[in-house]
Write a protein that holds these residues in place. Structure first.
Motif, PDB file in Angstrom:
ATOM      1  N   VAL A 280       6.086 -53.336  11.222  1.00 20.07           N
ATOM      2  CA  VAL A 280       6.573 -54.667  10.860  1.00 20.07           C
ATOM      3  C   VAL A 280       6.620 -54.820   9.339  1.00 20.07           C
ATOM      4  CG1 VAL A 280       6.074 -57.134  10.998  1.00 20.07           C
ATOM      5  CG2 VAL A 280       5.754 -55.687  13.007  1.00 20.07           C
ATOM      6  N   LEU A 281       5.584 -54.355   8.662  1.00 17.27           N
ATOM      7  CA  LEU A 281       5.562 -54.443   7.199  1.00 17.27           C
ATOM      8  C   LEU A 281       6.679 -53.613   6.581  1.00 17.27           C
ATOM      9  CD1 LEU A 281       1.697 -54.196   6.592  1.00 17.27           C
ATOM     10  CD2 LEU A 281       3.136 -56.230   6.370  1.00 17.27           C
ATOM     11  N   ARG A 282       6.958 -52.453   7.186  1.00 18.08           N
ATOM     12  CA  ARG A 282       8.028 -51.594   6.666  1.00 18.08           C
ATOM     13  C   ARG A 282       9.390 -52.263   6.833  1.00 18.08           C
ATOM     14  NH1 ARG A 282       6.700 -47.706   9.440  1.00 18.08           N
ATOM     15  NH2 ARG A 282       5.260 -46.762   7.948  1.00 18.08           N
ATOM     16  N   GLU A 283       9.582 -52.936   7.957  1.00 16.70           N
ATOM     17  CA  GLU A 283      10.850 -53.636   8.194  1.00 16.70           C
ATOM     18  C   GLU A 283      11.053 -54.784   7.211  1.00 16.70           C
ATOM     19  OE1 GLU A 283      10.530 -54.829  12.214  1.00 16.70           O
ATOM     20  OE2 GLU A 283      10.894 -52.824  13.051  1.00 16.70           O
ATOM     21  N   CYS A 286       7.560 -54.165   2.738  1.00 16.98           N
ATOM     22  CA  CYS A 286       6.238 -54.330   2.112  1.00 16.98           C
ATOM     23  C   CYS A 286       5.598 -52.989   1.741  1.00 16.98           C
ATOM     24  CB  CYS A 286       5.301 -55.090   3.051  1.00 16.98           C
ATOM     25  SG  CYS A 286       5.789 -56.803   3.307  1.00 16.98           S
ATOM     26  N   GLN A 287       6.350 -51.896   1.927  1.00 14.62           N
ATOM     27  CA  GLN A 287       5.921 -50.554   1.531  1.00 14.62           C
ATOM     28  C   GLN A 287       4.526 -50.204   2.069  1.00 14.62           C
ATOM     29  OE1 GLN A 287       6.391 -50.056  -2.725  1.00 14.62           O
ATOM     30  NE2 GLN A 287       8.147 -51.447  -2.759  1.00 14.62           N
ATOM     31  N   PRO A 288       4.311 -50.260   3.383  1.00 12.68           N
ATOM     32  CA  PRO A 288       2.978 -49.950   3.921  1.00 12.68           C
ATOM     33  C   PRO A 288       2.682 -48.454   3.880  1.00 12.68           C
ATOM     34  CG  PRO A 288       4.523 -50.267   5.708  1.00 12.68           C
ATOM     35  CD  PRO A 288       5.279 -50.575   4.439  1.00 12.68           C
ATOM     36  N   ARG A 289       1.405 -48.132   3.722  1.00 14.89           N
ATOM     37  CA  ARG A 289       0.927 -46.748   3.781  1.00 14.89           C
ATOM     38  C   ARG A 289      -0.428 -46.734   4.473  1.00 14.89           C
ATOM     39  NH1 ARG A 289       0.583 -43.493  -1.565  1.00 14.89           N
ATOM     40  NH2 ARG A 289      -0.007 -41.953  -0.002  1.00 14.89           N
ATOM     41  N   ILE A 290      -0.673 -45.718   5.288  1.00 17.38           N
ATOM     42  CA  ILE A 290      -1.977 -45.542   5.912  1.00 17.38           C
ATOM     43  C   ILE A 290      -2.743 -44.527   5.071  1.00 17.38           C
ATOM     44  CG2 ILE A 290      -3.220 -44.859   7.989  1.00 17.38           C
ATOM     45  CD1 ILE A 290      -0.836 -45.731   9.624  1.00 17.38           C
ATOM     46  N   SER A 297      -2.530 -49.917   3.424  1.00 16.00           N
ATOM     47  CA  SER A 297      -2.158 -50.403   2.095  1.00 16.00           C
ATOM     48  C   SER A 297      -0.738 -50.943   2.162  1.00 16.00           C
ATOM     49  CB  SER A 297      -2.244 -49.266   1.068  1.00 16.00           C
ATOM     50  OG  SER A 297      -1.688 -49.678  -0.170  1.00 16.00           O
ATOM     51  N   SER A 298      -0.500 -52.098   1.516  1.00 15.50           N
ATOM     52  CA  SER A 298       0.844 -52.669   1.482  1.00 15.50           C
ATOM     53  C   SER A 298       1.006 -53.503   0.219  1.00 15.50           C
ATOM     54  CB  SER A 298       1.103 -53.533   2.726  1.00 15.50           C
ATOM     55  OG  SER A 298       0.297 -54.696   2.683  1.00 15.50           O
ATOM     56  N   VAL A 299       2.264 -53.840  -0.082  1.00 11.88           N
ATOM     57  CA  VAL A 299       2.572 -54.634  -1.269  1.00 11.88           C
ATOM     58  C   VAL A 299       2.846 -56.068  -0.823  1.00 11.88           C
ATOM     59  CG1 VAL A 299       4.154 -54.956  -3.199  1.00 11.88           C
ATOM     60  CG2 VAL A 299       3.506 -52.646  -2.475  1.00 11.88           C
ATOM     61  N   VAL A 317      -4.467 -62.620   5.977  1.00 11.95           N
ATOM     62  CA  VAL A 317      -3.242 -63.232   6.515  1.00 11.95           C
ATOM     63  C   VAL A 317      -3.422 -64.743   6.673  1.00 11.95           C
ATOM     64  CG1 VAL A 317      -1.819 -63.383   8.601  1.00 11.95           C
ATOM     65  CG2 VAL A 317      -2.374 -61.148   7.648  1.00 11.95           C
ATOM     66  N   ALA A 318      -4.627 -65.178   7.011  1.00 11.57           N
ATOM     67  CA  ALA A 318      -4.888 -66.608   7.185  1.00 11.57           C
ATOM     68  C   ALA A 318      -4.683 -67.399   5.896  1.00 11.57           C
ATOM     69  CB  ALA A 318      -6.312 -66.816   7.701  1.00 11.57           C
ATOM     70  N   THR A 319      -4.751 -66.711   4.738  1.00  9.81           N
ATOM     71  CA  THR A 319      -4.571 -67.383   3.446  1.00  9.81           C
ATOM     72  C   THR A 319      -3.156 -67.222   2.894  1.00  9.81           C
ATOM     73  OG1 THR A 319      -5.276 -65.427   2.180  1.00  9.81           O
ATOM     74  CG2 THR A 319      -6.994 -66.940   2.934  1.00  9.81           C
ATOM     75  N   CYS A 320      -2.311 -66.508   3.635  1.00  7.96           N
ATOM     76  CA  CYS A 320      -0.957 -66.220   3.147  1.00  7.96           C
ATOM     77  C   CYS A 320       0.061 -66.611   4.230  1.00  7.96           C
ATOM     78  CB  CYS A 320      -0.830 -64.737   2.798  1.00  7.96           C
ATOM     79  SG  CYS A 320       0.771 -64.273   2.113  1.00  7.96           S
ATOM     80  N   PRO A 321       0.671 -67.797   4.142  1.00  4.56           N
ATOM     81  CA  PRO A 321       1.587 -68.283   5.192  1.00  4.56           C
ATOM     82  C   PRO A 321       2.749 -67.333   5.472  1.00  4.56           C
ATOM     83  CG  PRO A 321       0.992 -70.059   3.705  1.00  4.56           C
ATOM     84  CD  PRO A 321       0.456 -68.807   3.088  1.00  4.56           C
ATOM     85  N   ALA A 322       3.350 -66.761   4.411  1.00  2.07           N
ATOM     86  CA  ALA A 322       4.502 -65.867   4.613  1.00  2.07           C
ATOM     87  C   ALA A 322       4.103 -64.645   5.426  1.00  2.07           C
ATOM     88  CB  ALA A 322       5.078 -65.451   3.258  1.00  2.07           C
ATOM     89  N   LEU A 323       2.964 -64.047   5.078  1.00  5.53           N
ATOM     90  CA  LEU A 323       2.484 -62.869   5.808  1.00  5.53           C
ATOM     91  C   LEU A 323       2.028 -63.244   7.214  1.00  5.53           C
ATOM     92  CD1 LEU A 323       2.179 -59.876   5.130  1.00  5.53           C
ATOM     93  CD2 LEU A 323      -0.187 -60.310   4.505  1.00  5.53           C
ATOM     94  N   GLN A 324       1.486 -64.441   7.350  1.00  8.23           N
ATOM     95  CA  GLN A 324       1.054 -64.918   8.664  1.00  8.23           C
ATOM     96  C   GLN A 324       2.238 -65.046   9.617  1.00  8.23           C
ATOM     97  OE1 GLN A 324      -1.033 -68.622   8.485  1.00  8.23           O
ATOM     98  NE2 GLN A 324      -1.889 -68.441  10.515  1.00  8.23           N
ATOM     99  N   LYS A 325       3.348 -65.569   9.121  1.00 12.67           N
ATOM    100  CA  LYS A 325       4.549 -65.706   9.932  1.00 12.67           C
ATOM    101  C   LYS A 325       5.118 -64.332  10.287  1.00 12.67           C
ATOM    102  CE  LYS A 325       9.142 -67.845   9.904  1.00 12.67           C
ATOM    103  NZ  LYS A 325      10.099 -68.659   9.113  1.00 12.67           N
ATOM    104  N   MET A 326       5.056 -63.414   9.325  1.00  8.48           N
ATOM    105  CA  MET A 326       5.608 -62.073   9.526  1.00  8.48           C
ATOM    106  C   MET A 326       4.840 -61.297  10.598  1.00  8.48           C
ATOM    107  SD  MET A 326       5.789 -59.045   6.671  1.00  8.48           S
ATOM    108  CE  MET A 326       6.305 -60.239   5.421  1.00  8.48           C
ATOM    109  N   LEU A 327       3.496 -61.426  10.607  1.00 13.91           N
ATOM    110  CA  LEU A 327       2.657 -60.617  11.502  1.00 13.91           C
ATOM    111  C   LEU A 327       2.146 -61.395  12.714  1.00 13.91           C
ATOM    112  CD1 LEU A 327       0.512 -58.744   8.819  1.00 13.91           C
ATOM    113  CD2 LEU A 327       2.472 -57.851  10.074  1.00 13.91           C
ATOM    114  N   LYS A 328       2.664 -62.611  12.911  1.00 13.16           N
ATOM    115  CA  LYS A 328       2.150 -63.461  13.977  1.00 13.16           C
ATOM    116  C   LYS A 328       2.237 -62.783  15.339  1.00 13.16           C
ATOM    117  CE  LYS A 328       2.898 -67.953  16.199  1.00 13.16           C
ATOM    118  NZ  LYS A 328       3.705 -69.208  16.183  1.00 13.16           N
TER     119      LYS A 328
END
Length: 345
Positions: A280-283, A286-290, A297-299, A317-328
């Motif tokens: 999801v982060l890659r789509e 957000c340049q995720p890496r394990i 790790s992500s940007v 994620v609870a403190t970041c609305p945009a990321l919360q919506k993305m990973l909901k």
């Protein structure tokens, strides 16, 4: 190529069992570093088995204590019934008092002695029950400490396994029997020459060991066994894997293969659990890496964030609305999956 002794040790990386140090007539011998690490791993596994055996004994003790508590409760009920009967008897003796004072006095003295004896027995029973309850609480706390120790030991064993495998590269897709002519180390050199010509000329890249895993080939298995290559340094392993990621398509004699790092089974499972979130982060660019061994790790908003566990990710994620919506959706799916696993247990 390493000698036969080191080759056999590589093939039985997880199966080596060291003799206990307290056996009589054990000759003193010098061990290599990797043999010392394997001795520690075996001792740790032995300690885990000991702890599990102790836990079983504690459970048996718990059952015995619960039976004793039940018996004492039954005895306490009998004592209470006796007390009620005694009270009735006192009432009967009170009627007799009106008829004969001497008999009444004797009866009252007898009743007082009986009541005192029963009261003492009830007090002793209550003290024993209280003591059993304290011991039960101690047992529960001891079990919790044992479980925490087992988790810590498993974590240590996992780290030791990953440390042993830190210089390894796992090659997937090499057909069975292809190594008969050149050996597995020779095939790895052929991979470097075919896909990474620049690396093949690097004389510092040395193969210490090479073997297939598992050791025995299952004829019913359709896919070939993996090839594990042990290099001399982590630097060379990372260099090859970086080139493999950049190259994307790797071949051996024209057939596609894959190169990946070699981890313990626990670490591999922990890395797999990040896959859906990383996708999801890659789509969303957000340049995720394990990262090693199993960190994500992500940007986010131009800043690199690293998460050691999903719980840490959820807190962020609870403190970041945009990321919360993305990973909901994916986090909700993960929560349901763990809930089903807990119910099955």
């Amino acid at each position: 190529m390493p000698n036969n002794k080191r080759k056999n040790q590589g093939n039985k990386n997880k199966e080596v069992t060291m003799k206990p140090s307290n056996e009589k007539d054990t000759p003193i011998q010098d061990y290599e570093d990797d043999e010392i690490e394997e001795m520690q791993e075996a001792d740790l596994k032995k300690l885990i088995r000991t702890l599990r055996s102790s836990q079983k004994q504690i459970l048996e003790l718990q059952k015995s204590l619960m039976d004793k508590i039940e018996n004492l409760s039954h005895e306490n009920e009998i004592l209470r019934r006796n007390q009620n009967e005694t009270k009735q008897l006192v009432q009967q003796e009170t009627v007799i008092v009106t008829r004969n004072n001497n008999e009444v006095k004797n009866s009252i003295d007898q009743m007082k002695n009986t009541i005192e004896s029963l009261t003492n027995r009830m007090g002793e029973a209550e003290e024993r029950i209280s003591d059993l309850e304290d011991r039960e609480q101690e047992r529960i706390q001891s079990d919790q400490r044992k479980e925490e120790e087992i988790r810590n030991l498993k974590h240590i064993v996992r780290n030791l396994q990953d440390t042993i495998k830190k210089t390894n590269i796992r090659v997937l897709g090499v057909p069975e029997g292809m190594e008969r002519e050149k050996g597995l180390a020779g095939l790895f050199s052929e991979i470097l020459a075919e896909t990474f010509p620049g690396l093949e000329k690097d004389r510092e890249i040395l193969v210490q060991e090479a073997h297939r895993t598992p050791n025995k080939h299952d004829q019913k298995r359709s896919s070939p066994r993996h090839v594990v290559i042990k290099l001399s340094t982590v630097k060379h392993k990372e260099k090859i894997l970086k080139c493999a990621r950049e190259k994307r398509q790797i071949t051996l004699r024209g057939s596609p293969i894959r190169l990946t790092a070699d981890f313990s089974s626990e670490t591999l499972q922990a890395r797999r659990e990040w896959r859906d979130i990383a996708q999801v982060l890659r789509e969303n660019n957000c340049q995720p890496r394990i990262l090693y061994p199993a960190k994500l790790s992500s940007v986010n908003e131009g800043e690199i964030k690293t998460f050691h566990s999903k719980q840490k990710l959820k807190e962020f994620v609870a403190t970041c609305p945009a990321l919360q919506k993305m990973l909901k959706d994916v986090l909700h799916t993960e929560t349901q999956k763990h809930g089903h696993q807990y119910e099955r247990r």
